[in-house]
Scaffold this motif. Structure first.
Motif, mmCIF file in Angstrom:
data_model
loop_
_atom_site.group_PDB
_atom_site.id
_atom_site.type_symbol
_atom_site.label_atom_id
_atom_site.label_comp_id
_atom_site.label_asym_id
_atom_site.label_seq_id
_atom_site.Cartn_x
_atom_site.Cartn_y
_atom_site.Cartn_z
ATOM 1 N N THR A 183 7.979 14.263 1.154
ATOM 2 C CA THR A 183 8.654 14.810 -0.023
ATOM 3 C C THR A 183 8.550 16.319 -0.109
ATOM 4 O O THR A 183 9.487 16.992 -0.551
ATOM 5 C CB THR A 183 8.058 14.177 -1.299
ATOM 6 O OG1 THR A 183 8.032 12.755 -1.166
ATOM 7 C CG2 THR A 183 8.854 14.552 -2.529
ATOM 8 N N LEU A 184 7.409 16.864 0.294
ATOM 9 C CA LEU A 184 7.151 18.306 0.184
ATOM 10 C C LEU A 184 6.794 18.871 1.555
ATOM 11 O O LEU A 184 5.662 19.332 1.779
ATOM 12 C CB LEU A 184 6.000 18.568 -0.804
ATOM 13 C CG LEU A 184 6.149 18.003 -2.210
ATOM 14 C CD1 LEU A 184 4.851 18.194 -2.984
ATOM 15 C CD2 LEU A 184 7.309 18.666 -2.945
ATOM 16 N N PRO A 185 7.710 18.830 2.490
ATOM 17 C CA PRO A 185 7.365 19.272 3.854
ATOM 18 C C PRO A 185 6.950 20.731 3.933
ATOM 19 O O PRO A 185 6.262 21.122 4.886
ATOM 20 C CB PRO A 185 8.662 19.020 4.645
ATOM 21 C CG PRO A 185 9.749 19.008 3.614
ATOM 22 C CD PRO A 185 9.122 18.419 2.381
ATOM 23 N N ASP A 186 7.333 21.548 2.959
ATOM 24 C CA ASP A 186 7.002 22.966 2.985
ATOM 25 C C ASP A 186 5.739 23.313 2.207
ATOM 26 O O ASP A 186 5.397 24.495 2.085
ATOM 27 C CB ASP A 186 8.174 23.790 2.434
ATOM 28 C CG ASP A 186 9.430 23.651 3.289
ATOM 29 O OD1 ASP A 186 9.288 23.493 4.518
ATOM 30 O OD2 ASP A 186 10.537 23.683 2.726
ATOM 31 N N ALA A 187 5.035 22.304 1.673
ATOM 32 C CA ALA A 187 3.775 22.582 0.972
ATOM 33 C C ALA A 187 2.779 23.197 1.947
ATOM 34 O O ALA A 187 2.762 22.836 3.132
ATOM 35 C CB ALA A 187 3.209 21.302 0.375
ATOM 36 N N PRO A 188 1.928 24.124 1.477
ATOM 37 C CA PRO A 188 0.994 24.784 2.393
ATOM 38 C C PRO A 188 0.087 23.794 3.128
ATOM 39 O O PRO A 188 -0.153 23.925 4.317
ATOM 40 C CB PRO A 188 0.188 25.701 1.472
ATOM 41 C CG PRO A 188 1.072 25.924 0.280
ATOM 42 C CD PRO A 188 1.850 24.662 0.116
ATOM 43 N N LYS A 189 -0.427 22.811 2.393
ATOM 44 C CA LYS A 189 -1.266 21.760 2.967
ATOM 45 C C LYS A 189 -1.004 20.486 2.186
ATOM 46 O O LYS A 189 -0.427 20.522 1.093
ATOM 47 C CB LYS A 189 -2.750 22.129 2.899
ATOM 48 C CG LYS A 189 -3.157 23.303 3.772
ATOM 49 C CD LYS A 189 -4.660 23.553 3.667
ATOM 50 C CE LYS A 189 -5.078 24.725 4.547
ATOM 51 N NZ LYS A 189 -6.539 24.989 4.444
ATOM 52 N N HIS A 190 -1.491 19.369 2.719
ATOM 53 C CA HIS A 190 -1.236 18.094 2.062
ATOM 54 C C HIS A 190 -2.514 17.349 1.696
ATOM 55 O O HIS A 190 -2.454 16.182 1.331
ATOM 56 C CB HIS A 190 -0.335 17.222 2.946
ATOM 57 C CG HIS A 190 1.036 17.790 3.111
ATOM 58 N ND1 HIS A 190 2.043 17.609 2.186
ATOM 59 C CD2 HIS A 190 1.559 18.584 4.075
ATOM 60 C CE1 HIS A 190 3.126 18.253 2.576
ATOM 61 N NE2 HIS A 190 2.869 18.849 3.713
ATOM 62 N N LEU A 224 0.934 21.808 -7.065
ATOM 63 C CA LEU A 224 1.762 21.209 -8.107
ATOM 64 C C LEU A 224 1.224 21.452 -9.512
ATOM 65 O O LEU A 224 1.809 20.996 -10.489
ATOM 66 C CB LEU A 224 1.880 19.699 -7.860
ATOM 67 C CG LEU A 224 2.593 19.312 -6.560
ATOM 68 C CD1 LEU A 224 2.501 17.804 -6.334
ATOM 69 C CD2 LEU A 224 4.049 19.765 -6.580
ATOM 70 N N ASN A 225 0.100 22.167 -9.588
ATOM 71 C CA ASN A 225 -0.516 22.478 -10.885
ATOM 72 C C ASN A 225 -0.712 21.210 -11.715
ATOM 73 O O ASN A 225 -0.326 21.145 -12.897
ATOM 74 C CB ASN A 225 0.339 23.500 -11.647
ATOM 75 C CG ASN A 225 -0.407 24.128 -12.806
ATOM 76 O OD1 ASN A 225 -1.640 24.232 -12.793
ATOM 77 N ND2 ASN A 225 0.323 24.536 -13.834
ATOM 78 N N VAL A 262 0.848 -1.198 0.000
ATOM 79 C CA VAL A 262 0.000 0.000 0.000
ATOM 80 C C VAL A 262 0.882 1.246 0.000
ATOM 81 O O VAL A 262 1.718 1.420 0.910
ATOM 82 C CB VAL A 262 -0.926 0.040 1.239
ATOM 83 C CG1 VAL A 262 -1.776 1.316 1.228
ATOM 84 C CG2 VAL A 262 -1.814 -1.193 1.295
ATOM 85 N N LEU A 263 0.716 2.088 -1.004
ATOM 86 C CA LEU A 263 1.380 3.398 -1.038
ATOM 87 C C LEU A 263 0.360 4.477 -0.689
ATOM 88 O O LEU A 263 -0.779 4.438 -1.164
ATOM 89 C CB LEU A 263 1.950 3.688 -2.422
ATOM 90 C CG LEU A 263 3.023 2.759 -2.984
ATOM 91 C CD1 LEU A 263 3.449 3.239 -4.367
ATOM 92 C CD2 LEU A 263 4.220 2.658 -2.060
ATOM 93 N N ASP A 264 0.785 5.431 0.092
ATOM 94 C CA ASP A 264 -0.090 6.530 0.518
ATOM 95 C C ASP A 264 0.508 7.848 0.041
ATOM 96 O O ASP A 264 1.581 8.252 0.509
ATOM 97 C CB ASP A 264 -0.214 6.512 2.040
ATOM 98 C CG ASP A 264 -1.119 7.619 2.576
ATOM 99 O OD1 ASP A 264 -1.762 8.316 1.764
ATOM 100 O OD2 ASP A 264 -1.173 7.782 3.806
ATOM 101 N N THR A 265 -0.175 8.516 -0.886
ATOM 102 C CA THR A 265 0.365 9.775 -1.398
ATOM 103 C C THR A 265 0.282 10.899 -0.365
ATOM 104 O O THR A 265 1.020 11.880 -0.476
ATOM 105 C CB THR A 265 -0.346 10.202 -2.696
ATOM 106 O OG1 THR A 265 -1.763 10.162 -2.505
ATOM 107 C CG2 THR A 265 0.051 9.305 -3.859
ATOM 108 N N LEU A 266 -0.595 10.780 0.618
ATOM 109 C CA LEU A 266 -0.606 11.776 1.699
ATOM 110 C C LEU A 266 0.683 11.672 2.510
ATOM 111 O O LEU A 266 1.371 12.674 2.746
ATOM 112 C CB LEU A 266 -1.822 11.565 2.598
ATOM 113 C CG LEU A 266 -1.890 12.444 3.853
ATOM 114 C CD1 LEU A 266 -1.900 13.919 3.495
ATOM 115 C CD2 LEU A 266 -3.118 12.071 4.697
#
Length: 200
Positions: free
Chosen positions: A124-131, A140-141, A114-118
């Motif tokens: 991978t993107l710890p600085d993204a505004p939200k997940h 990520l457009n 099982v892979l979880d993209t959340l």
């Protein structure tokens, strides 16, 4: 990332009727093959639940009891879903939800992993505004012009999670590194710890 090294993988999404525990009203699967979305092999099932869809759930996924009245019950589609999932890894956003619901509906099924993209996006993107999925689509457009249906329907959300997985996977050099970041603890596919060295 060498996508050719990936095992058989299906991005999945489910929608429920709002009950506790939820009954399925929609299941979608989208294979990823060699780093591309295999939309020709995508599958989706609409299901008439044994308990009516709640108004809140209908507002989210836009599926009403009238929409589902002529759809088959779960017992009529369960074998088809199980055969599609058989032997594959699955991926979803907040995948423990999909895993738990599918396991409850398919007690004899267990994915290869099982892979979880959340989980993967947080690593991978710890600085993204939200997940959450909406925020990551925007951040990520992601181009969802070819996705069928609309947001919060299973085929659309599976398409979005597939694009998200491919974008995030590019930051990880190997399948093993990806699984280390993306498999939730306690779910199938958790990498085995290395055995301690011995003298023989």
């Amino acid at each position: 990332m060498n996508f050719e090294s990936w095992p058989r993988l299906l991005v999945v999404d489910v929608e429920g009727n709002g009950a506790t525990p939820p009954d399925l009203v929609e299941v979608a699967t989208l294979p990823l093959v060699a780093g591309t979305l295999d939309t020709t092999s995508a599958r989706a099932w609409l299901v008439r639940p044994p308990v009516p869809v709640t108004p809140f759930a209908s507002r989210v996924h836009k599926l009403t009891n009238a929409d589902l009245a002529s759809c088959p019950p779960w017992s009529d589609v369960a074998d088809h879903v199980a055969a599609t999932l058989d032997g594959a890894w699955i991926c979803a956003h907040n995948a423990s939800v999909e895993y738990r619901v599918l396991r409850r509906h398919l007690p004899d099924w267990k994915p290869a992993g099982v892979l979880d993209t959340l989980r993967l996006s947080r690593a991978t993107l710890p600085d993204a505004p939200k997940h959450n999925l909406d925020a990551l689509i925007s951040h990520l457009n992601l181009d969802l012009t070819e996705a069928s249906t609309q947001r919060h329907r299973a085929p659309f959300d599976a398409h979005a999670a597939a694009l998200l997985l491919l974008r995030l996977a590019a930051h990880h050099p190997t399948w093993e590194a990806l699984t280390e970041a993306a498999v939730p603890p306690g779910l199938p596919g958790v990498p085995e710890p290395e055995s301690p060295p011995t003298l023989w």
